[in-house]
Enzyme design. Sequence first.
Site, short mmCIF file in Angstrom:
data_model
loop_
_atom_site.label_atom_id
_atom_site.label_comp_id
_atom_site.label_asym_id
_atom_site.label_seq_id
_atom_site.Cartn_x
_atom_site.Cartn_y
_atom_site.Cartn_z
N LYS A 1 23.21 15.32 -46.33
CA LYS A 1 23.34 14.67 -47.57
C LYS A 1 22.86 13.14 -47.16
O LYS A 1 23.27 12.49 -46.53
CB LYS A 1 25.16 14.58 -47.62
CG LYS A 1 25.55 16.33 -47.95
CD LYS A 1 26.96 16.25 -48.47
CE LYS A 1 27.39 17.68 -48.83
NZ LYS A 1 29.02 17.62 -48.85
N ASP B 1 22.28 16.44 -35.07
CA ASP B 1 22.78 16.55 -36.49
C ASP B 1 22.14 15.94 -37.53
O ASP B 1 21.68 14.81 -37.41
CB ASP B 1 24.39 16.37 -36.48
CG ASP B 1 24.80 16.82 -37.57
OD1 ASP B 1 24.36 17.13 -38.88
OD2 ASP B 1 26.21 16.81 -37.46
N GLU C 1 19.56 13.14 -21.80
CA GLU C 1 19.45 13.97 -22.76
C GLU C 1 20.78 14.00 -23.52
O GLU C 1 21.75 13.98 -23.03
CB GLU C 1 19.36 15.44 -22.39
CG GLU C 1 19.11 16.44 -23.48
CD GLU C 1 18.79 17.89 -22.97
OE1 GLU C 1 18.76 18.88 -23.86
OE2 GLU C 1 18.78 18.19 -21.72
N ARG D 1 18.22 27.34 -28.74
CA ARG D 1 19.02 28.19 -29.46
C ARG D 1 18.92 27.64 -31.06
O ARG D 1 18.65 28.40 -32.00
CB ARG D 1 20.34 28.37 -29.10
CG ARG D 1 21.51 29.24 -30.07
CD ARG D 1 22.67 29.04 -29.26
NE ARG D 1 22.85 29.89 -27.85
CZ ARG D 1 24.21 30.05 -27.22
NH1 ARG D 1 25.20 29.56 -28.06
NH2 ARG D 1 24.00 30.59 -26.16
N PHE D 2 19.14 26.39 -31.16
CA PHE D 2 19.10 25.88 -32.36
C PHE D 2 17.71 26.08 -33.04
O PHE D 2 17.63 26.20 -34.40
CB PHE D 2 19.63 24.47 -32.47
CG PHE D 2 20.96 23.97 -32.29
CD1 PHE D 2 21.95 24.46 -33.28
CD2 PHE D 2 21.50 23.48 -31.17
CE1 PHE D 2 23.34 24.30 -32.82
CE2 PHE D 2 22.61 23.39 -30.79
CZ PHE D 2 23.76 23.82 -31.79
N ASP E 1 30.51 9.31 -25.72
CA ASP E 1 29.66 8.58 -26.55
C ASP E 1 28.49 8.29 -25.95
O ASP E 1 28.38 7.14 -25.06
CB ASP E 1 30.17 7.43 -27.30
CG ASP E 1 29.56 6.77 -28.56
OD1 ASP E 1 28.24 7.16 -28.52
OD2 ASP E 1 30.12 6.28 -29.34
N ASP F 1 14.37 20.50 -36.71
CA ASP F 1 13.92 21.67 -37.61
C ASP F 1 14.39 21.14 -38.98
O ASP F 1 14.19 21.82 -39.92
CB ASP F 1 14.52 23.10 -37.17
CG ASP F 1 16.00 23.27 -37.50
OD1 ASP F 1 16.65 22.01 -37.44
OD2 ASP F 1 16.57 24.27 -38.01
#
Length: 220
Positions: free
Chosen positions: A120, A116, A41, A190-191, A93, A152
Amino acid sequence: MTAGQADALQRLWAKWGLDIDGQRLIDPAELFGNDNPVYLEIGFGMGETTARMAAEDPTTNILAADVHTPGQGNLLNLADHNNLTNIRVANGDAIILLREMLPPSALQGLRVYFPDPWPKKRHHKRRLIQPEFLDLAATRLAPGAIVHCATDWEPYAEQMLDVLTAHPAFENTQEDGGFAPRPQFRPQTRFESQGLEKGHVVNDLLFRRVQHGDPPPTGA
């Protein structure tokens, strides 16, 4: 970082923690103490979802990688309090972990939940799900392994779908070639809750590692 998170890091890192240093090859069976399938994960936030999935499926090992120290401490705390011996927390990483520390076909699954989105356009190259990343991941995923992504951010979901569909090492588990319904085994994160409150649409993608279409052995 809370006192409880700091305490968990201090007490449990030597037992359940892994530093991603690129200096050694990991034996997953030795790392977990059994031969159960291992899921990687990448990015687990505060670890609540990871802990719940580990509790609901104790026959699956979860190698959870993130750089967020409070989240690492929180996940270790949750694992300790709930006796979840099938979790290992990796700091660093995930690309280095995949490329330099995991043997070929070591993983039965890869989970990337709400990464993330880098909204942009000039930052799109920073998004994790790219052809080069999939080249590398494919070398560490056993045939039949599942890549499960969720986001999302609809433009990122579309990019994920396009990139995964185009990659010869993966096939969509959905017959219509589209997004998957949220599987019951993935709890709401949560996100995800925050995104739903903002009116965002959540998309899941479930792709399978196929036996043909291997990428170049050098990976990413």
